[in-house]
Design a protein around this motif. Structure first.
Motif, PDB file in Angstrom:
ATOM      1  N   SER A  34       6.810   2.538  14.670  1.00 15.60           N
ATOM      2  CA  SER A  34       5.574   1.776  14.856  1.00 15.60           C
ATOM      3  C   SER A  34       4.341   2.672  14.840  1.00 15.60           C
ATOM      4  O   SER A  34       3.222   2.174  14.632  1.00 15.60           O
ATOM      5  CB  SER A  34       5.622   0.997  16.175  1.00 15.60           C
ATOM      6  OG  SER A  34       6.682   0.057  16.173  1.00 15.60           O
ATOM      7  N   LEU A  36       3.513   4.578  12.594  1.00 16.54           N
ATOM      8  CA  LEU A  36       2.921   4.509  11.248  1.00 16.54           C
ATOM      9  C   LEU A  36       1.809   3.468  11.176  1.00 16.54           C
ATOM     10  O   LEU A  36       0.896   3.567  10.352  1.00 16.54           O
ATOM     11  CB  LEU A  36       4.001   4.181  10.216  1.00 16.54           C
ATOM     12  CG  LEU A  36       5.114   5.220  10.033  1.00 16.54           C
ATOM     13  CD1 LEU A  36       6.184   4.685   9.091  1.00 16.54           C
ATOM     14  CD2 LEU A  36       4.544   6.526   9.501  1.00 16.54           C
ATOM     15  N   TYR A  37       1.899   2.470  12.037  1.00 14.32           N
ATOM     16  CA  TYR A  37       0.870   1.436  12.096  1.00 14.32           C
ATOM     17  C   TYR A  37      -0.165   1.728  13.179  1.00 14.32           C
ATOM     18  O   TYR A  37      -1.365   1.484  13.001  1.00 14.32           O
ATOM     19  CB  TYR A  37       1.529   0.081  12.399  1.00 14.32           C
ATOM     20  CG  TYR A  37       1.424  -0.913  11.284  1.00 14.32           C
ATOM     21  CD1 TYR A  37       2.438  -1.059  10.352  1.00 14.32           C
ATOM     22  CD2 TYR A  37       0.298  -1.721  11.159  1.00 14.32           C
ATOM     23  CE1 TYR A  37       2.351  -1.968   9.322  1.00 14.32           C
ATOM     24  CE2 TYR A  37       0.200  -2.639  10.128  1.00 14.32           C
ATOM     25  CZ  TYR A  37       1.226  -2.765   9.210  1.00 14.32           C
ATOM     26  OH  TYR A  37       1.119  -3.667   8.177  1.00 14.32           O
ATOM     27  N   GLU A  40      -4.001   5.995  13.583  1.00 21.56           N
ATOM     28  CA  GLU A  40      -4.868   5.962  12.409  1.00 21.56           C
ATOM     29  C   GLU A  40      -4.572   7.086  11.425  1.00 21.56           C
ATOM     30  O   GLU A  40      -4.546   6.858  10.200  1.00 21.56           O
ATOM     31  CB  GLU A  40      -6.333   6.031  12.849  1.00 21.56           C
ATOM     32  CG  GLU A  40      -7.328   5.668  11.764  1.00 21.56           C
ATOM     33  CD  GLU A  40      -7.295   4.200  11.401  1.00 21.56           C
ATOM     34  OE1 GLU A  40      -7.677   3.856  10.279  1.00 21.56           O
ATOM     35  OE2 GLU A  40      -6.858   3.397  12.249  1.00 21.56           O
ATOM     36  N   LEU A  42      -1.750   8.596  10.753  1.00 21.48           N
ATOM     37  CA  LEU A  42      -0.523   8.292  10.021  1.00 21.48           C
ATOM     38  C   LEU A  42      -0.712   7.096   9.098  1.00 21.48           C
ATOM     39  O   LEU A  42      -0.189   7.066   7.983  1.00 21.48           O
ATOM     40  CB  LEU A  42       0.620   8.006  11.002  1.00 21.48           C
ATOM     41  CG  LEU A  42       1.123   9.203  11.818  1.00 21.48           C
ATOM     42  CD1 LEU A  42       2.205   8.757  12.788  1.00 21.48           C
ATOM     43  CD2 LEU A  42       1.660  10.288  10.895  1.00 21.48           C
ATOM     44  N   PHE A  43      -1.457   6.105   9.547  1.00 17.98           N
ATOM     45  CA  PHE A  43      -1.669   4.911   8.732  1.00 17.98           C
ATOM     46  C   PHE A  43      -2.400   5.241   7.432  1.00 17.98           C
ATOM     47  O   PHE A  43      -2.070   4.715   6.369  1.00 17.98           O
ATOM     48  CB  PHE A  43      -2.472   3.884   9.541  1.00 17.98           C
ATOM     49  CG  PHE A  43      -2.653   2.572   8.837  1.00 17.98           C
ATOM     50  CD1 PHE A  43      -1.647   1.624   8.825  1.00 17.98           C
ATOM     51  CD2 PHE A  43      -3.839   2.291   8.167  1.00 17.98           C
ATOM     52  CE1 PHE A  43      -1.818   0.411   8.159  1.00 17.98           C
ATOM     53  CE2 PHE A  43      -4.016   1.085   7.508  1.00 17.98           C
ATOM     54  CZ  PHE A  43      -2.997   0.148   7.509  1.00 17.98           C
ATOM     55  N   ASN A  44      -3.383   6.134   7.539  1.00 19.05           N
ATOM     56  CA  ASN A  44      -4.143   6.518   6.344  1.00 19.05           C
ATOM     57  C   ASN A  44      -3.555   7.722   5.627  1.00 19.05           C
ATOM     58  O   ASN A  44      -3.691   7.858   4.413  1.00 19.05           O
ATOM     59  CB  ASN A  44      -5.599   6.818   6.729  1.00 19.05           C
ATOM     60  CG  ASN A  44      -6.308   5.592   7.281  1.00 19.05           C
ATOM     61  OD1 ASN A  44      -6.045   4.469   6.852  1.00 19.05           O
ATOM     62  ND2 ASN A  44      -7.200   5.810   8.246  1.00 19.05           N
ATOM     63  N   GLY A  49       0.190   2.416   3.929  1.00 17.13           N
ATOM     64  CA  GLY A  49      -0.632   1.316   4.395  1.00 17.13           C
ATOM     65  C   GLY A  49       0.162   0.226   5.090  1.00 17.13           C
ATOM     66  O   GLY A  49       1.017   0.484   5.931  1.00 17.13           O
ATOM     67  N   THR A  50      -0.142  -1.019   4.704  1.00 20.37           N
ATOM     68  CA  THR A  50       0.523  -2.159   5.348  1.00 20.37           C
ATOM     69  C   THR A  50       2.004  -2.258   5.020  1.00 20.37           C
ATOM     70  O   THR A  50       2.734  -3.009   5.677  1.00 20.37           O
ATOM     71  CB  THR A  50      -0.166  -3.465   4.919  1.00 20.37           C
ATOM     72  OG1 THR A  50      -0.138  -3.571   3.488  1.00 20.37           O
ATOM     73  CG2 THR A  50      -1.615  -3.499   5.403  1.00 20.37           C
ATOM     74  N   ALA A  52       4.087  -0.247   5.757  1.00 14.36           N
ATOM     75  CA  ALA A  52       4.830   0.378   6.856  1.00 14.36           C
ATOM     76  C   ALA A  52       5.674  -0.631   7.623  1.00 14.36           C
ATOM     77  O   ALA A  52       6.605  -0.256   8.338  1.00 14.36           O
ATOM     78  CB  ALA A  52       3.872   1.096   7.809  1.00 14.36           C
ATOM     79  N   ASP A 161       5.554   2.297  -2.471  1.00 21.81           N
ATOM     80  CA  ASP A 161       5.256   2.367  -1.044  1.00 21.81           C
ATOM     81  C   ASP A 161       6.376   1.748  -0.202  1.00 21.81           C
ATOM     82  O   ASP A 161       6.731   2.266   0.865  1.00 21.81           O
ATOM     83  CB  ASP A 161       3.936   1.656  -0.759  1.00 21.81           C
ATOM     84  CG  ASP A 161       2.738   2.377  -1.365  1.00 21.81           C
ATOM     85  OD1 ASP A 161       2.896   3.576  -1.709  1.00 21.81           O
ATOM     86  OD2 ASP A 161       1.669   1.756  -1.515  1.00 21.81           O
ATOM     87  N   SER A 165       8.583   3.626   2.588  1.00 17.80           N
ATOM     88  CA  SER A 165       8.672   3.168   3.976  1.00 17.80           C
ATOM     89  C   SER A 165      10.121   2.886   4.384  1.00 17.80           C
ATOM     90  O   SER A 165      10.524   3.182   5.514  1.00 17.80           O
ATOM     91  CB  SER A 165       7.823   1.909   4.163  1.00 17.80           C
ATOM     92  OG  SER A 165       8.302   0.851   3.350  1.00 17.80           O
TER      93      SER A 165
END
Length: 477
Positions: A34, A36-37, A40, A42-44, A49-50, A52, A161, A165
């Motif tokens: 989680s 990854l979401y 910030e 890790l998310f970028n 992105g989404t 994840a 992606d 993931s």
């Protein structure tokens, strides 16, 4: 443990403490993926992105209780996703070279062809057994990406992606399963086989002891699910699907033997099948304790010693097999010793020697009944025929038998024949265990090691309890 409700305590650690460990591993894995979401950077930074969210879904469906199950589902999911993505790239490359109408027709035809072929492949027994989950993931991923490619321009990036993931989720699952308190399916199968042998041994010994128990307080014990006799063979009879599943998952696990060769997990399944056949006889033997027609206690007492001795020898053999598998060594060459054959011969001799006495007692009992009828004695006023024969024929009191009808002799005849059948089926169990020892390359038997775990079998009577309060599992042990 006392703080939790009663219905929750067994699942927390009463039966298997590893369940709590597995629950904590799943929670920790979901927390890590989680991030990854939630974070910030890790998310970028990772760049998925989404998508994840696919990593979280992968952890939920892939992380299983044992390492073998996780490896099976993780590799199936990874390979299925990779093949689907590769095939989608190929179809998308061909479709983009044509017009929009031909592209739609080509995608529709590809979806039909691949869907039908993948579904048909699932019916193949070997694929169904080992790769069914992978085929499902392949079919799902292929259709999602292929159909989406018609309306979405950057579908290849989305597929990349998602594949990335899913790889992250599988990596976390494999790390938790293989390196953090690993639970091996092969070890569970090994321990389960040992436990089944010991359970059958305890059931046979307790069943014979209870049959010859002088008290009648154990008549209702067999009807309780807490009866140790019932528990001993129930685990064996219910083990077919569990054994096959554990053997399948164990085949996916890394080789852990000292010679690094593949362990014969299917041979464990064969041993389990033989034990189930053996267990059916134990079930029938247990049924002799709940028959409505019972052989008189005085008659049973004549055969008590040879029957208990025979049951003790069978129990010793089963316990020796259990110890040999537990220690991964060959069983003792004397597992079928002369004592077992002597006990079987003693039972046969006892049955033959008492047959004439039993027939004589039955003849005199019938004569007494006829004499009573001739003198007008009411059937309701008759006393037990055993007392009359004891008065008229004192010599019969020496063998403690005074009356025996044919229907009363049948229960013990069935009980004795089942004991002999157990001895016969024991040979099949020993044969399969020896085959397991051979193909698994167990170490040779050493008499010095045998003294350390010497087998002792007690033939004590079961504890006497009241009829209204059946014993608990701990009391009966």
């Amino acid at each position: 443990m006392k703080r939790f409700p009663g219905w929750l305590r067994p699942t927390i650690g009463g039966e298997d403490p590893r369940r709590m460990i597995h629950a904590l591993k799943v929670g920790l894995s979901l927390t890590l993926v989680s991030l990854l979401y939630l974070l910030e950077p890790l998310f970028n930074g990772v760049g998925i992105g989404t998508n994840a969210i696919w990593a979280i879904m992968t952890v939920v469906v892939v992380l299983e209780f044992t390492a073998g199950a996780t490896l099976c589902k993780g590799l199936n999911r990874g390979i299925g996703t990779l093949l689907a993505a590769s095939l989608t790239f190929l179809i998308n490359f061909i479709a983009t070279k044509s017009g929009k109408v031909f592209r739609a027709m080509f995608i529709g035809f590809a979806v039909f062809l691949i869907g039908a072929a993948a579904t048909y492949i699932r019916f193949i027994p070997y694929i169904k057994k080992n790769y069914d989950y992978g085929v499902v993931i392949f079919l799902l991923t292929f259709n999602l990406i292929t159909v989406s490619s018609y309306r979405v321009d950057n579908v290849l990036k989305i597929a990349h992606d998602r594949l990335y993931s899913i790889a992250i989720g599988c990596a976390i699952c494999l790390f938790m399963s293989l390196l953090v308190f690993p639970i091996w399916s092969g070890e569970d199968l090994h321990i389960s086989t040992v436990s089944k042998l010991e359970g059958l041994a305890r059931s046979i010994q307790a069943c014979v002891n209870e049959y010859f128990d002088e008290s009648d307080t154990n008549e209702n014990r067999g009807k309780s699910s807490d009866d140790p006799i019932y528990k001993g063979y129930k685990a064996v009879l219910d083990s077919k699907s569990t054994d096959e599943t554990l053997a399948l998952y164990a085949s996916w696990e890394p080789r852990q033997s000292r010679h690094c060769h593949k362990l014969p997990w299917q041979q464990y399944v064969k041993v389990g099948a033989v034990l189930r056949q053996f267990g059916y006889t134990v079930v029938a033997l247990h049924g002799c304790l709940q028959t409505e027609i019972r052989t008189p206690r005085s008659v049973r007492a004549l055969f008590k010693d040879p029957c208990i001795r025979l049951a003790g020898e069978v129990t010793k053999a089963l316990m020796e097999l259990a110890n040999s598998i537990r220690n991964r060594r060959h069983c003792s060459p004397e597992i079928l010793s002369d004592h077992l054959h002597e006990a079987l011969q003693d039972l046969n001799t006892a049955i033959k020697s008492q047959t004439r006495a039993l027939a004589l007692a039955a003849t005199h009992a019938a004569a007494i009944n006829n004499q009573a009828k001739n003198h007008g004695v009411s059937s309701t006023a008759k006393t037990d025929s055993s007392e009359r024969v004891s008065e008229l024929r004192p010599q019969l009191s020496k063998i403690a038998i005074t009356s025996l009808e044919f229907s009363e002799a049948l229960p013990f005849a069935a009980f004795a024949s089942l004991l002999v059948e157990i001895v016969v089926r024991l040979d099949n169990v020993i044969e399969q265990v020896k085959e397991l020892e051979r193909v698994a390359c167990y170490k040779e038997f050493n008499s010095d090691d045998d003294h350390e775990d010497k087998i002792t079998v007690t033939c004590e009577k079961p504890p006497v309890v009241t009829k209204n309060h059946p014993p608990s599992h701990h009391e009966s042990d």
